[in-house]
Design a protein around this motif. Structure first.
Motif, mmCIF file in Angstrom:
data_model
loop_
_atom_site.group_PDB
_atom_site.id
_atom_site.type_symbol
_atom_site.label_atom_id
_atom_site.label_comp_id
_atom_site.label_asym_id
_atom_site.label_seq_id
_atom_site.Cartn_x
_atom_site.Cartn_y
_atom_site.Cartn_z
ATOM 1 N N GLU A 44 -15.395 5.106 12.810
ATOM 2 C CA GLU A 44 -15.294 5.498 11.406
ATOM 3 C C GLU A 44 -14.762 4.301 10.636
ATOM 4 O O GLU A 44 -14.195 3.369 11.232
ATOM 5 N N GLY A 45 -14.901 4.337 9.318
ATOM 6 C CA GLY A 45 -14.355 3.224 8.556
ATOM 7 C C GLY A 45 -14.134 3.573 7.104
ATOM 8 O O GLY A 45 -14.720 4.533 6.579
ATOM 9 N N TRP A 46 -13.269 2.797 6.514
ATOM 10 C CA TRP A 46 -13.026 2.877 5.070
ATOM 11 C C TRP A 46 -13.104 1.471 4.497
ATOM 12 O O TRP A 46 -12.768 0.488 5.188
ATOM 13 N N VAL A 55 -15.061 -5.501 -0.399
ATOM 14 C CA VAL A 55 -14.080 -6.592 -0.397
ATOM 15 C C VAL A 55 -13.128 -6.521 0.803
ATOM 16 O O VAL A 55 -12.540 -7.543 1.169
ATOM 17 N N ASN A 56 -12.964 -5.352 1.389
ATOM 18 C CA ASN A 56 -12.226 -5.285 2.659
ATOM 19 C C ASN A 56 -12.580 -3.993 3.370
ATOM 20 O O ASN A 56 -13.178 -3.082 2.776
ATOM 21 N N PHE A 57 -12.235 -3.922 4.647
ATOM 22 C CA PHE A 57 -12.557 -2.697 5.395
ATOM 23 C C PHE A 57 -11.686 -2.600 6.634
ATOM 24 O O PHE A 57 -11.122 -3.592 7.119
ATOM 25 N N VAL A 58 -11.611 -1.369 7.126
ATOM 26 C CA VAL A 58 -10.929 -1.058 8.389
ATOM 27 C C VAL A 58 -11.862 -0.163 9.194
ATOM 28 O O VAL A 58 -12.415 0.800 8.647
ATOM 29 N N LEU A 59 -12.070 -0.480 10.469
ATOM 30 C CA LEU A 59 -12.818 0.389 11.384
ATOM 31 C C LEU A 59 -11.838 0.986 12.390
ATOM 32 O O LEU A 59 -10.914 0.308 12.836
ATOM 33 N N TYR A 60 -12.063 2.260 12.754
ATOM 34 C CA TYR A 60 -11.185 2.903 13.734
ATOM 35 C C TYR A 60 -11.975 3.916 14.537
ATOM 36 O O TYR A 60 -12.889 4.565 14.041
ATOM 37 N N ARG A 61 -11.566 4.023 15.802
ATOM 38 C CA ARG A 61 -12.192 4.973 16.728
ATOM 39 C C ARG A 61 -11.325 6.226 16.760
ATOM 40 O O ARG A 61 -10.101 6.129 16.930
ATOM 41 N N VAL A 62 -11.958 7.369 16.612
ATOM 42 C CA VAL A 62 -11.215 8.628 16.622
ATOM 43 C C VAL A 62 -11.110 9.127 18.055
ATOM 44 O O VAL A 62 -12.131 9.326 18.724
ATOM 45 N N THR A 63 -9.889 9.317 18.548
ATOM 46 C CA THR A 63 -9.668 9.878 19.878
ATOM 47 C C THR A 63 -8.815 11.141 19.717
ATOM 48 O O THR A 63 -8.293 11.401 18.623
ATOM 49 N N PRO A 64 -8.658 11.915 20.793
ATOM 50 C CA PRO A 64 -7.884 13.155 20.656
ATOM 51 C C PRO A 64 -6.436 12.931 20.216
ATOM 52 O O PRO A 64 -5.838 13.821 19.603
ATOM 53 N N VAL A 65 -5.883 11.773 20.517
ATOM 54 C CA VAL A 65 -4.461 11.568 20.192
ATOM 55 C C VAL A 65 -4.222 10.521 19.120
ATOM 56 O O VAL A 65 -3.105 10.409 18.614
ATOM 57 N N LEU A 87 -5.384 -0.343 1.296
ATOM 58 C CA LEU A 87 -6.335 0.364 2.154
ATOM 59 C C LEU A 87 -5.633 0.970 3.365
ATOM 60 O O LEU A 87 -5.863 2.141 3.713
ATOM 61 N N LEU A 88 -4.769 0.193 4.009
ATOM 62 C CA LEU A 88 -4.052 0.738 5.171
ATOM 63 C C LEU A 88 -3.097 1.865 4.747
ATOM 64 O O LEU A 88 -2.937 2.846 5.476
ATOM 65 N N SER A 89 -2.492 1.725 3.580
ATOM 66 C CA SER A 89 -1.615 2.800 3.091
ATOM 67 C C SER A 89 -2.413 4.086 2.914
ATOM 68 O O SER A 89 -1.932 5.188 3.229
ATOM 69 N N HIS A 90 -3.631 3.952 2.440
ATOM 70 C CA HIS A 90 -4.486 5.127 2.271
ATOM 71 C C HIS A 90 -4.818 5.750 3.627
ATOM 72 O O HIS A 90 -4.768 6.983 3.793
ATOM 73 N N ILE A 91 -5.132 4.922 4.593
ATOM 74 C CA ILE A 91 -5.470 5.444 5.915
ATOM 75 C C ILE A 91 -4.260 6.143 6.533
ATOM 76 O O ILE A 91 -4.390 7.188 7.184
ATOM 77 N N ILE A 92 -3.088 5.603 6.307
ATOM 78 C CA ILE A 92 -1.864 6.250 6.804
ATOM 79 C C ILE A 92 -1.722 7.643 6.176
ATOM 80 O O ILE A 92 -1.332 8.599 6.842
ATOM 81 N N VAL A 93 -2.069 7.773 4.911
ATOM 82 C CA VAL A 93 -1.948 9.062 4.217
ATOM 83 C C VAL A 93 -2.972 10.068 4.723
ATOM 84 O O VAL A 93 -2.659 11.247 4.921
ATOM 85 N N ILE A 94 -4.206 9.626 4.977
ATOM 86 C CA ILE A 94 -5.264 10.599 5.316
ATOM 87 C C ILE A 94 -5.336 10.923 6.799
ATOM 88 O O ILE A 94 -5.988 11.889 7.179
#
Ligand SMILES: CC(C)(COP(=O)(O)OP(=O)(O)OC[C@H]1O[C@@H](n2cnc3c(N)ncnc32)[C@H](O)[C@@H]1OP(=O)(O)O)[C@@H](O)C(=O)NCCC(=O)NCCS
Length: 143
Positions: A44-46, A55-65, A87-94
């Motif tokens: 997934e990514g934002w 202008v920037n992005f973060v990719l992350y793999r969703v696992t059970p934990v 962007l990272l602050s947003h990911i921390i929130v969601i």
């Protein structure tokens, strides 16, 4: 900012190729186009957009934990504007409350790990000699 869609792959590749063009000495950041393509389509990514431009992005793999963050990158023209912090602050929130965020970073990539620590990530471990050339990876988590 918005979630990345399959059609954003070209934009993601562009950010990374511009990074390599502008900075030949990126520390612990090795994403050849084919590897990045495979990573993009299995995560997934934002991203943050200025108009149509990524202008920037973060990719992350969703696992059970956890959400395992695999790629963190800002276009070099936009470094130092606080956009990755946002962007990272947003990911921390969601992120779901029952999942952690995990990531790893080269021990000499102080710009990156300084940012992660300022956002509340805690260093939980080390993988010695993890990178080509012998650098260690620091493992960070945020609950
Ligand atoms: C690391 C990276 C994502 C930071 O992106 P950015 O958009 O410039 O980050 P921000 O502007 O939000 O910076 C946030 C903080 O990070 C720190 N920081 C960012 N880059 C830095 C650098 N090169 N040197 C020192 N500190 C840095 C700053 O302290 C800044 O703090 P502030 O908000 O108090 O000013 C960007 O430099 C990049 O794409 N680097 C190449 C790829 C990479 O190394 N990715 C991380 C691999 S784990």
């Amino acid at each position: 900012m918005r979630p990345l869609k399959p059609l954003d792959e070209g934009r993601v590749q562009q950010v990374v190729s511009d990074l390599y063009r502008c900075h030949r000495d990126l520390i612990g950041f090795h994403w050849p186009a084919e590897t990045l393509q495979a990573e993009f389509h299995s995560t997934e990514g934002w991203g943050t957009f200025h108009g149509q431009r990524l202008v920037n992005f973060v990719l992350y793999r969703v696992t059970p934990v956890a959400w395992e963050i695999s790629v963190v990158a800002s276009h070099p023209e936009f470094w130092g504007q606080g956009l990755m912090r946002s962007l990272l602050s947003h990911i921390i929130v969601i992120k779901p409350a029952d999942k952690e965020l995990w990531l790893e970073v080269h021990c000499e990539n102080k710009g990156a790990w300084g940012l992660y620590e300022s956002l509340g990530f805690c260093r939980m471990g080390v993988r010695a000699n993890y990178y080509p050339g012998g650098g260690s990876a620091w493992l960070y988590t945020l609950r």
